[in-house]
Design an enzyme around this catalytic site. Sequence first.
Site, PDB file in Angstrom:
ATOM      1  N   CYS A 143      -1.385   5.098   6.849  1.00 36.69           N
ATOM      2  CA  CYS A 143      -2.141   4.745   8.045  1.00 36.69           C
ATOM      3  C   CYS A 143      -1.397   5.086   9.321  1.00 36.69           C
ATOM      4  CB  CYS A 143      -2.479   3.258   8.036  1.00 36.69           C
ATOM      5  SG  CYS A 143      -3.149   2.717   6.480  1.00 36.69           S
ATOM      6  N   ASN A 196       0.809  -1.214   0.000  1.00 37.97           N
ATOM      7  CA  ASN A 196       0.000   0.000   0.000  1.00 37.97           C
ATOM      8  C   ASN A 196       0.843   1.265   0.000  1.00 37.97           C
ATOM      9  OD1 ASN A 196       0.526  -1.200   2.702  1.00 37.97           O
ATOM     10  ND2 ASN A 196      -0.318   0.734   3.428  1.00 37.97           N
TER      11      ASN A 196
END
Length: 403
Positions: free
Chosen positions: A327, A153
């Site tokens: 994140c 990611n």
Amino acid sequence: MVEQVNFNHSAGVPIDERVLAAMQPYFRTYYGNPGSVHTAGQQSAKAVENARIQVARLIGADAKDKIIFTSGATESNNLALQGFAYRNRRKGNHIILSQVEHLSIINTVKFLNKQGFESTQVPVDEFGLVNTKALEEAITDQTILISIQHANNEVGTVQPLAEIGKIAKSAEIPLHVDAVASAGQIPINVSDHGISLLTLSSNDLYGPKGVGALYLEKGIAVQTIILGGGQEYGIRSGSENVPGIVGMGLAAEIAMRQQPEFASYLTGLRDDLIQGILKKVDEAYLNGHPTKRLPNNANIRFSYIEGEAITLHLSFQGFLVATSSACTSKTLAPSHCLMSMGISEAEAHGALQLTLGRENTQAQIDRFVEVLPPIVEKLRAMSPLSKDVPYELFENEEHEHHH
Ligand code: PMP
């Protein structure tokens, strides 16, 4: 007001309008609980089963396999790892993962380590590719599960899943794949790649937040980690989030139907973005693999300056971007992913993660490539670091600052 441009899709994606419209009736008109036997309940139950088929099709799952709806990818990863480990404890206690997994994998494995499970983190090369030889060597007679992501990611590197699948198959060890970053971006097929468990997130497919799924191949058993009324084949209790599940289903269907079209559009934008930046800014380097990368990901590090500062200046210009991991950018710790790739702590702090989406345009890319170089120049002029004053002179300070 400057136009707000989202180049941070790995942290949040605006829901597809068609998906939003499809969800709408399930809030008030079809509000029934799928567990109820009356007609309202059965309408909802049918909608959930339809979504299961839509999600199954996206990943090439068989009708005999299971799709379990969850609250998101974090829960799916927890269920996959904890559920599988507890259920298969008698077979062995060793789990293999990679060094670049998402924290919802890494921290779940750490939790399992406290309960007597052993683990091995397989290293990656400078591009973030899993070392498949090390993976083979990590397998022991105690190994019960291998968990390797499809794509990263953060840096966008796409793993050699076919090869990883073969290694797992020949050792007869189930393979779990976190496909959050790759699903809808590049094709994925559980049977082609020898995958037994697979994690999906709805929002990354342009569906609503708060929904995810875990694919379980026929014959793969996991212990429930959320106990209650026995919904979702008894594996994941709790009344189903029907509007969310309906949304995820349609998002999966659209992602499958339009994947080639979206991928070629995004690859074009991504390449212009990468080339534009590398051409205009000195000492800027691409993180991740140059070709084996997600169509929507550009991750670039800039020497001598901090990604945080670039992010702030870019946000004044309307560009929403992230440093390293989308994140975890709330913490000061450098990205575990970049560090695993052999990038120094200081250099890792200079990384910018750009994740594009379907609604981005060529004009936005062009403006970004104009706006960024003066920001980098200004920050470098203020930085104590340069070609002539290398990082090493600051290493001690750096450590005091971050630890
Ligand atoms: N896996 C990967 C690869 C991710 O990028 C993320 C975060 N987008 C997750 C898992 C966790 O997803 P969520 O925060 O939606 O639970």
